[in-house]
Motif scaffolding. Structure first.
Motif, mmCIF file in Angstrom:
data_model
loop_
_atom_site.group_PDB
_atom_site.id
_atom_site.type_symbol
_atom_site.label_atom_id
_atom_site.label_comp_id
_atom_site.label_asym_id
_atom_site.label_seq_id
_atom_site.Cartn_x
_atom_site.Cartn_y
_atom_site.Cartn_z
ATOM 1 N N GLY A 185 -28.037 37.593 2.832
ATOM 2 C CA GLY A 185 -28.433 36.122 3.249
ATOM 3 C C GLY A 185 -29.459 35.677 3.932
ATOM 4 O O GLY A 185 -29.871 34.753 3.226
ATOM 5 N N GLU A 231 -22.312 27.531 7.774
ATOM 6 C CA GLU A 231 -23.019 28.293 6.617
ATOM 7 C C GLU A 231 -24.432 27.489 6.823
ATOM 8 O O GLU A 231 -25.636 27.090 6.638
ATOM 9 C CB GLU A 231 -23.152 27.078 5.199
ATOM 10 N N SER A 242 -28.777 28.922 6.913
ATOM 11 C CA SER A 242 -29.270 28.993 6.247
ATOM 12 C C SER A 242 -29.910 30.479 6.535
ATOM 13 O O SER A 242 -29.688 31.375 7.691
ATOM 14 C CB SER A 242 -30.852 27.966 6.840
ATOM 15 N N TRP A 243 -30.875 30.806 5.761
ATOM 16 C CA TRP A 243 -31.742 32.245 5.357
ATOM 17 C C TRP A 243 -32.358 31.887 6.589
ATOM 18 O O TRP A 243 -32.482 33.741 7.395
ATOM 19 C CB TRP A 243 -32.314 32.363 4.041
ATOM 20 N N PRO A 289 -31.861 36.249 -0.041
ATOM 21 C CA PRO A 289 -31.143 35.574 -1.302
ATOM 22 C C PRO A 289 -31.809 36.523 -2.550
ATOM 23 O O PRO A 289 -31.338 36.414 -3.591
ATOM 24 C CB PRO A 289 -30.411 34.489 -1.391
ATOM 25 N N HIS A 311 -20.207 30.747 4.355
ATOM 26 C CA HIS A 311 -19.986 30.778 3.074
ATOM 27 C C HIS A 311 -21.638 30.759 3.238
ATOM 28 O O HIS A 311 -22.472 30.469 3.765
ATOM 29 C CB HIS A 311 -19.691 29.763 3.063
ATOM 30 N N ASP A 312 -22.361 31.860 2.116
ATOM 31 C CA ASP A 312 -23.169 32.237 1.627
ATOM 32 C C ASP A 312 -23.597 31.471 0.074
ATOM 33 O O ASP A 312 -23.129 31.538 -0.932
ATOM 34 C CB ASP A 312 -24.082 33.206 1.383
ATOM 35 N N ARG A 313 -24.357 30.095 -0.040
ATOM 36 C CA ARG A 313 -24.245 29.412 -1.693
ATOM 37 C C ARG A 313 -22.813 28.534 -1.964
ATOM 38 O O ARG A 313 -22.595 29.369 -3.495
ATOM 39 C CB ARG A 313 -25.564 30.157 -2.310
ATOM 40 N N GLY A 314 -22.578 29.018 -0.961
ATOM 41 C CA GLY A 314 -21.008 28.399 -1.579
ATOM 42 C C GLY A 314 -19.830 29.935 -1.645
ATOM 43 O O GLY A 314 -18.364 29.370 -2.141
#
Length: 188
Positions: free
Chosen positions: A149, A26, A28-29, A152, A86-89
């Motif tokens: 990603g 997961e 981060s940006w 966003p 996963h990006d924001r779930g």
């Protein structure tokens, strides 16, 4: 023969574990941003290794062998990670879009096997212009999905990536069929 073009090709292979690490699981940006920069550098080296080898007359068997392998390792690794990441779930490549990714993965494996088979028969299958377009859409798709990603606030970037992924998948089917037709002519 470790010429500059071959070193650039090897650097692409060595960059893959870093790409995978940055996309794990997961990011981060900031991770996406670093991944995008590295992905672009890898893409630039893909262009320059071939250009330099031809311009300097240093095309080698090692380079001819490693270049398509480096491309496939990178593309397959990034597609797998974007399905897994996963990006924001939500996975970056999710739902029915996974089919487009799988089409590309399966074609890469099948064409590699077919090329190996044909090489044993001393039959060369040149890369078509359509296959080059397929590669272009594939690389743009993966770059846009990674960049999505990092940005966003601009969901259209991700959407562009998915459209290009499907375009690449369709071109993958067409070019894969072209390679298969050539290969079938040489099978008993």
């Amino acid at each position: 023969m470790l010429t500059l073009p071959n070193l650039l090709t090897l650097s692409r292979i060595l960059a893959v574990p870093i790409l995978v690490f940055l996309l794990w699981p997961e990011p981060s940006w900031f991770d996406y941003s670093l991944t995008f920069v590295l992905y672009c550098i890898v893409g630039i080296t893909d262009y320059f290794d071939g250009y330099l080898a031809r311009a300097n007359g240093t095309v080698s068997r090692l380079g001819i062998f490693l270049d398509p392998i480096a491309d496939k390792i990178m593309v397959v690794s990034v597609i797998v990670m974007l399905i897994f990441t996963h990006d924001r779930g939500v996975p970056v490549i999710h739902g029915y879009h996974v089919i487009a990714g799988l089409v590309i993965l399966l074609r890469e494996i099948a064409v590699s096997g077919l090329r190996e088979f044909l090489a044993g028969l001393q039959v060369s299958v040149p890369v078509s212009k359509l296959a080059k377009w397929k590669t272009t859409f594939q690389l743009v798709a993966l770059g846009a999905l990674i960049l999505g990603g990092a940005l966003p606030q601009f969901p259209w970037v991700h959407d562009v990536g998915l459209v290009c992924l499907w375009t690449a998948a369709i071109l993958t089917l067409v070019t894969g069929w072209d390679y298969l037709r050539v290969g079938i002519k040489h099978m008993d």
